[in-house]
Design a protein around this motif. Sequence first.
Motif, PDB file in Angstrom:
ATOM      1  N   ASP A 110       0.757  -1.036  -0.149  1.00 54.26           N
ATOM      2  CA  ASP A 110       0.017  -0.004  -0.124  1.00 54.26           C
ATOM      3  C   ASP A 110       0.960   1.212  -0.162  1.00 54.26           C
ATOM      4  O   ASP A 110       1.776   1.323   0.786  1.00 54.26           O
ATOM      5  CB  ASP A 110      -1.024   0.246   1.272  1.00 54.26           C
ATOM      6  CG  ASP A 110      -2.234  -0.730   0.867  1.00 54.26           C
ATOM      7  OD1 ASP A 110      -2.939  -0.389  -0.095  1.00 54.26           O
ATOM      8  OD2 ASP A 110      -2.483  -1.629   1.587  1.00 54.26           O
ATOM      9  N   ASN A 111       0.742   1.982  -0.973  1.00 56.82           N
ATOM     10  CA  ASN A 111       1.399   3.259  -0.971  1.00 56.82           C
ATOM     11  C   ASN A 111       0.638   4.449  -0.519  1.00 56.82           C
ATOM     12  O   ASN A 111      -0.685   4.523  -0.956  1.00 56.82           O
ATOM     13  CB  ASN A 111       1.902   3.706  -2.699  1.00 56.82           C
ATOM     14  CG  ASN A 111       2.940   2.597  -3.116  1.00 56.82           C
ATOM     15  OD1 ASN A 111       3.638   2.138  -2.229  1.00 56.82           O
ATOM     16  ND2 ASN A 111       2.916   2.323  -4.384  1.00 56.82           N
ATOM     17  N   SER A 167      11.181  -7.257  -6.453  1.00 56.13           N
ATOM     18  CA  SER A 167      11.475  -7.136  -5.053  1.00 56.13           C
ATOM     19  C   SER A 167      10.214  -6.249  -4.675  1.00 56.13           C
ATOM     20  O   SER A 167       9.469  -5.543  -5.347  1.00 56.13           O
ATOM     21  CB  SER A 167      12.661  -6.403  -4.838  1.00 56.13           C
ATOM     22  OG  SER A 167      12.582  -5.020  -5.336  1.00 56.13           O
ATOM     23  N   ILE A 168      10.056  -6.125  -3.123  1.00 57.94           N
ATOM     24  CA  ILE A 168       9.167  -5.444  -2.875  1.00 57.94           C
ATOM     25  C   ILE A 168       9.195  -3.915  -3.168  1.00 57.94           C
ATOM     26  O   ILE A 168       8.104  -3.159  -3.333  1.00 57.94           O
ATOM     27  CB  ILE A 168       8.637  -5.436  -1.130  1.00 57.94           C
ATOM     28  CG1 ILE A 168       9.956  -5.335  -0.560  1.00 57.94           C
ATOM     29  CG2 ILE A 168       8.135  -6.821  -0.810  1.00 57.94           C
ATOM     30  CD1 ILE A 168       9.960  -5.648   1.049  1.00 57.94           C
ATOM     31  N   ASP A 169      10.447  -3.221  -2.858  1.00 57.47           N
ATOM     32  CA  ASP A 169      10.739  -2.016  -3.351  1.00 57.47           C
ATOM     33  C   ASP A 169      10.363  -1.695  -4.740  1.00 57.47           C
ATOM     34  O   ASP A 169       9.756  -0.685  -5.140  1.00 57.47           O
ATOM     35  CB  ASP A 169      12.135  -1.767  -3.173  1.00 57.47           C
ATOM     36  CG  ASP A 169      12.589  -1.503  -1.668  1.00 57.47           C
ATOM     37  OD1 ASP A 169      11.861  -1.789  -0.803  1.00 57.47           O
ATOM     38  OD2 ASP A 169      13.822  -1.394  -1.647  1.00 57.47           O
ATOM     39  N   GLU A 170      10.796  -2.752  -5.785  1.00 58.59           N
ATOM     40  CA  GLU A 170      10.427  -2.561  -7.207  1.00 58.59           C
ATOM     41  C   GLU A 170       8.811  -2.540  -7.041  1.00 58.59           C
ATOM     42  O   GLU A 170       8.268  -1.836  -8.248  1.00 58.59           O
ATOM     43  CB  GLU A 170      11.019  -3.623  -7.987  1.00 58.59           C
ATOM     44  CG  GLU A 170      12.407  -3.497  -8.181  1.00 58.59           C
ATOM     45  CD  GLU A 170      13.111  -4.741  -8.579  1.00 58.59           C
ATOM     46  OE1 GLU A 170      14.309  -4.610  -8.990  1.00 58.59           O
ATOM     47  OE2 GLU A 170      12.469  -5.956  -8.533  1.00 58.59           O
ATOM     48  N   LEU A 198      10.527   6.064  -2.764  1.00 60.11           N
ATOM     49  CA  LEU A 198       9.499   5.657  -1.820  1.00 60.11           C
ATOM     50  C   LEU A 198      10.247   5.036  -0.687  1.00 60.11           C
ATOM     51  O   LEU A 198      11.521   4.575  -0.678  1.00 60.11           O
ATOM     52  CB  LEU A 198       8.824   4.331  -2.415  1.00 60.11           C
ATOM     53  CG  LEU A 198       7.898   4.947  -3.599  1.00 60.11           C
ATOM     54  CD1 LEU A 198       7.827   3.971  -4.783  1.00 60.11           C
ATOM     55  CD2 LEU A 198       6.469   4.750  -2.962  1.00 60.11           C
ATOM     56  N   THR A 199       9.592   5.384   0.659  1.00 57.66           N
ATOM     57  CA  THR A 199      10.143   4.916   1.814  1.00 57.66           C
ATOM     58  C   THR A 199       9.234   3.760   2.627  1.00 57.66           C
ATOM     59  O   THR A 199       8.080   4.190   2.717  1.00 57.66           O
ATOM     60  CB  THR A 199      10.322   6.107   2.840  1.00 57.66           C
ATOM     61  OG1 THR A 199      10.971   6.892   2.288  1.00 57.66           O
ATOM     62  CG2 THR A 199      11.161   5.688   4.082  1.00 57.66           C
ATOM     63  N   GLN A 200       9.933   2.718   2.626  1.00 60.81           N
ATOM     64  CA  GLN A 200       9.005   1.525   3.461  1.00 60.81           C
ATOM     65  C   GLN A 200       9.183   2.137   4.953  1.00 60.81           C
ATOM     66  O   GLN A 200       9.898   2.290   5.500  1.00 60.81           O
ATOM     67  CB  GLN A 200       9.935   0.346   3.237  1.00 60.81           C
ATOM     68  CG  GLN A 200       8.882  -0.863   3.961  1.00 60.81           C
ATOM     69  CD  GLN A 200       9.837  -2.049   4.155  1.00 60.81           C
ATOM     70  OE1 GLN A 200      10.514  -2.752   3.379  1.00 60.81           O
ATOM     71  NE2 GLN A 200       9.693  -2.470   5.318  1.00 60.81           N
ATOM     72  N   PHE A 201       7.612   1.867   5.368  1.00 63.02           N
ATOM     73  CA  PHE A 201       7.618   2.316   6.682  1.00 63.02           C
ATOM     74  C   PHE A 201       7.084   1.456   7.853  1.00 63.02           C
ATOM     75  O   PHE A 201       7.407   1.468   9.107  1.00 63.02           O
ATOM     76  CB  PHE A 201       7.112   3.867   7.062  1.00 63.02           C
ATOM     77  CG  PHE A 201       5.463   3.606   6.552  1.00 63.02           C
ATOM     78  CD1 PHE A 201       5.186   3.874   5.338  1.00 63.02           C
ATOM     79  CD2 PHE A 201       4.570   3.615   7.652  1.00 63.02           C
ATOM     80  CE1 PHE A 201       3.727   3.599   4.634  1.00 63.02           C
ATOM     81  CE2 PHE A 201       3.091   3.489   7.175  1.00 63.02           C
ATOM     82  CZ  PHE A 201       3.003   3.396   5.836  1.00 63.02           C
ATOM     83  N   TYR A 260       5.641   5.021   1.448  1.00 61.07           N
ATOM     84  CA  TYR A 260       5.146   6.566   1.409  1.00 61.07           C
ATOM     85  C   TYR A 260       6.088   7.150   0.279  1.00 61.07           C
ATOM     86  O   TYR A 260       7.345   6.828   0.447  1.00 61.07           O
ATOM     87  CB  TYR A 260       4.931   7.339   2.596  1.00 61.07           C
ATOM     88  CG  TYR A 260       6.158   7.834   3.275  1.00 61.07           C
ATOM     89  CD1 TYR A 260       6.847   9.101   2.689  1.00 61.07           C
ATOM     90  CD2 TYR A 260       6.830   7.374   4.524  1.00 61.07           C
ATOM     91  CE1 TYR A 260       7.658   9.596   3.512  1.00 61.07           C
ATOM     92  CE2 TYR A 260       7.812   7.694   4.851  1.00 61.07           C
ATOM     93  CZ  TYR A 260       8.467   8.809   4.393  1.00 61.07           C
ATOM     94  OH  TYR A 260       9.392   9.425   5.076  1.00 61.07           O
ATOM     95  N   THR A 261       5.529   8.133  -0.270  1.00 66.78           N
ATOM     96  CA  THR A 261       6.408   9.300  -1.154  1.00 66.78           C
ATOM     97  C   THR A 261       5.867  10.476  -1.086  1.00 66.78           C
ATOM     98  O   THR A 261       4.674  10.564  -0.562  1.00 66.78           O
ATOM     99  CB  THR A 261       6.229   8.340  -2.601  1.00 66.78           C
ATOM    100  OG1 THR A 261       7.323   9.298  -3.136  1.00 66.78           O
ATOM    101  CG2 THR A 261       5.086   8.708  -3.225  1.00 66.78           C
TER     102      THR A 261
END
Lengths: 259, 259
Positions: free
Chosen positions: B25-26, B61-64, B81-84, B127-128
Amino acid sequence: MKTLEEIHDEIINGHLYYLRNVSIDNVIFGYHNKELKVLLQRPQGIHKWVLSGGYIKRTESIDEAAKRIARERTGLDDLYLTQFMAFGNPDRTTDPDIPTRLISKLVNIKDAKDFWMFDYFVSIGYYTLTEFELVKPNGEFNMEECQWWDIKKLPPLLFDHREILVAAFKAMRLHLYHYPIGYELLPHKFTLPEIHTLYETILGKKLDSRNFAKKLISTGIIKKLNERRNIGPHRSPFLYIFDKVKYDKALKNGMVLAI
Amino acid sequence: MKTLEEIHDEIINGHLYYLRNVSIDNVIFGYHNKELKVLLQRPQGIHKWVLSGGYIKRTESIDEAAKRIARERTGLDDLYLTQFMAFGNPDRTTDPDIPTRLISKLVNIKDAKDFWMFDYFVSIGYYTLTEFELVKPNGEFNMEECQWWDIKKLPPLLFDHREILVAAFKAMRLHLYHYPIGYELLPHKFTLPEIHTLYETILGKKLDSRNFAKKLISTGIIKKLNERRNIGPHRSPFLYIFDKVKYDKALKNGMVLAI
DNA sequence: ATTTAATATGTAAATTATACGTAATAATTT
DNA sequence: AAATTATTACGTATAATTTACATATTAAAT
């Protein structure tokens, strides 16, 4: 302790009980007597070590899963686990030493690759910190060893588990400045030198004892008692206890500990 | 844009291309002209809004995945994007207004519950923050609306999406003190008042302009130019640019911005 | 030339963090 | 009983950082 039958069933039908493609990895740090260690297991026939991981039941939250998995490994029920990061890429659980052989043999599978367990898993990382004398290290069924390793002398780790461990360690050190620790690590009544040493060990650096005491006391999370600990042929240090109300509030809302 | 056929195939066979039980979820924050907004979509026939989410391909990957999903929604390719946090509990995607009907109809499914898409999903939150004038909001196929919402006047959100949004917002505000922002939000050449307003808007509080400038300049991430912006009948402010080398270093290694 | 509304800039005061040394003491040894 | 040993307890002066705050400058419009 699970029976062999239960294990066999879990291996075959696990995807019916557990979520697919997502798992938990717990980094279990242990503190005792000025030493910081981490609990690792070694799969049968493999010469690399792994974190204690597990799957998420369809009926539980990820926090509950992490706690259950940690309990299975340590026997402790009151661990305080902190989620720090998720890890996921298609290659994260590939390794020339991938331990599929044993399980394949256990369940008579031709190609372990077809198997839910060896699929691409996104892993949610949690860490916890506990008094390691309390722990009865208890490896998973297919592990040959389960033991504490000094944080400064880690063995080779399988998959991306070193990366996860290092990320957990960094997260823990950062959290230290914003959340209290020690409740599960120190005796109910503890001395200033004891908690001072705890912080020094985790941070891996010397902290001026006078300034440390001033700052820690100013957070309000510890209370001085009118008792001393007898430590033999030296001046007896005063005992302190955690102010559990303030401690829990700081766990929930954060605090500043500018040590 | 996906064809209807592709969509139909994804709905039916998605579990072959995507991981099960784990999703992204972004939280897409948009900044423009002293306003902070968040991009939300409204599913057809539902009167609650959702974050832009998606599934993880077996090859990425999850980042991709997070980046691809954000690109699909915004048209932008260079989002940072930052994974939080990860969110997971069995009830997180239950809601009296759960939007299964539409999809069930689309693919002629008797009971949507049996369907991979409506299973228990652990969601990895990213989030971004972007300049929202650059974005072409582009809802998913089954969305009736896709638009920016002011961060202070959110509509009702479906599932646990408000919780995710709030967690993202808190994480972003914290990150602000340790990582630079602005590169994707401000024009290439910007003025001190512009970046000052950006920080004030995100933090939701006034910052003393003299002290802010001193501290920001002392990080080294911005450089003063010998040019001014013409802003009409007032003194012309100097222009600044980001020092991209130092900016990227600060993104990677962190920094201290004690504003 | 005047008006207007914005930018640019420096310093003093307050607060916080750091550095640092000595007296007290509990039990053991002599 | 006195001396020894290793440890705890405690306070202050200095340095560093953060905060608070006001005025001169200026670009364009009138």
